[in-house]
Design a protein around this motif. Structure first.
Motif, PDB file in Angstrom:
ATOM      1  N   GLY A  52       0.829  -1.198   0.000  1.00 35.96           N
ATOM      2  CA  GLY A  52       0.000   0.000   0.000  1.00 35.96           C
ATOM      3  C   GLY A  52       0.860   1.242   0.000  1.00 35.96           C
ATOM      4  N   PRO A  53       0.243   2.423   0.029  1.00 36.50           N
ATOM      5  CA  PRO A  53       0.996   3.680   0.014  1.00 36.50           C
ATOM      6  C   PRO A  53       1.994   3.757   1.170  1.00 36.50           C
ATOM      7  CG  PRO A  53      -1.351   4.090  -0.298  1.00 36.50           C
ATOM      8  CD  PRO A  53      -1.208   2.644   0.075  1.00 36.50           C
ATOM      9  N   GLY A  54       3.233   4.050   0.837  1.00 37.92           N
ATOM     10  CA  GLY A  54       4.277   4.152   1.848  1.00 37.92           C
ATOM     11  C   GLY A  54       4.789   2.810   2.330  1.00 37.92           C
ATOM     12  N   GLU A  55       4.307   1.740   1.733  1.00 38.81           N
ATOM     13  CA  GLU A  55       4.728   0.393   2.115  1.00 38.81           C
ATOM     14  C   GLU A  55       5.411  -0.277   0.921  1.00 38.81           C
ATOM     15  OE1 GLU A  55       4.662  -0.405   5.151  1.00 38.81           O
ATOM     16  OE2 GLU A  55       3.253   1.075   5.910  1.00 38.81           O
ATOM     17  N   GLN A  56       5.776  -1.526   1.082  1.00 40.05           N
ATOM     18  CA  GLN A  56       6.449  -2.250   0.016  1.00 40.05           C
ATOM     19  C   GLN A  56       5.519  -2.489  -1.173  1.00 40.05           C
ATOM     20  OE1 GLN A  56       7.657  -6.033   1.646  1.00 40.05           O
ATOM     21  NE2 GLN A  56       5.628  -6.457   2.421  1.00 40.05           N
ATOM     22  N   ASN A  57       6.135  -2.626  -2.339  1.00 40.05           N
ATOM     23  CA  ASN A  57       5.379  -2.956  -3.545  1.00 40.05           C
ATOM     24  C   ASN A  57       5.359  -4.462  -3.709  1.00 40.05           C
ATOM     25  OD1 ASN A  57       4.818  -0.291  -4.425  1.00 40.05           O
ATOM     26  ND2 ASN A  57       6.938  -0.103  -5.100  1.00 40.05           N
ATOM     27  N   VAL A  58       4.170  -4.995  -3.825  1.00 39.58           N
ATOM     28  CA  VAL A  58       3.993  -6.424  -4.031  1.00 39.58           C
ATOM     29  C   VAL A  58       3.409  -6.598  -5.429  1.00 39.58           C
ATOM     30  CG1 VAL A  58       2.722  -8.466  -3.234  1.00 39.58           C
ATOM     31  CG2 VAL A  58       3.639  -6.852  -1.571  1.00 39.58           C
TER      32      VAL A  58
END
Length: 138
Positions: A52-58
């Motif tokens: 999600g925003p500000g988190e890791q890209n999956v």
């Protein structure tokens, strides 16, 4: 009993537990070749991954994906396992446990760990992965 006497599926399950316990990163993707490193939390039998925003890209995940576990020191592949993929809603009974476990493993967060689950409830996706050990391989 030697390692050669352990049934193959039991050895795979042991490798799964060892890989999840000894690393904070696994590789995840729609296929093994599209897998990228992601941090996770493990609450047996599920593995939780957040994006999600500000988190890791999956990578985009459908109902099934592939998880690759590597040895922390040698980076050699320990196990490749297909996983069933679900999305965990904030109203789900496992949401609190999953997000608290994820918050403990979240490094360099812009918020306090105790505030992360509430933030994630409105802007993130928590994937719940169920490894299919019977279909795993080395």
């Amino acid at each position: 009993m030697s390692d050669t006497d352990v049934p193959f599926e039991a050895a795979l399950a042991a490798n799964l537990q060892r890989g999840l316990a000894k690393s904070g990163v696994l590789w995840l993707g729609p296929t093994e070749h599209e897998a990228v490193p992601v941090w996770f939390a493990h609450l047996d039998p599920y593995v939780y991954v957040l994006t999600g925003p500000g988190e890791q890209n999956v990578p985009h995940l459908g109902d099934e994906a592939v998880m690759v576990l590597r040895d922390k020191d040698t980076r050699s592949r320990i196990l490749v396992a297909p996983v069933e993929v679900g999305r965990l809603a904030p109203s789900h009974e496992r949401w609190t446990g999953a997000t608290e476990a994820l918050a403990k493993g979240r490094l360099n967060a812009a918020a306090l760990p105790s505030d992360l689950p509430e933030r994630w409830a409105t802007g993130a996706v928590v994937f719940e992965l169920l490894p299919l050990v019977e279909d795993a391989h080395h």
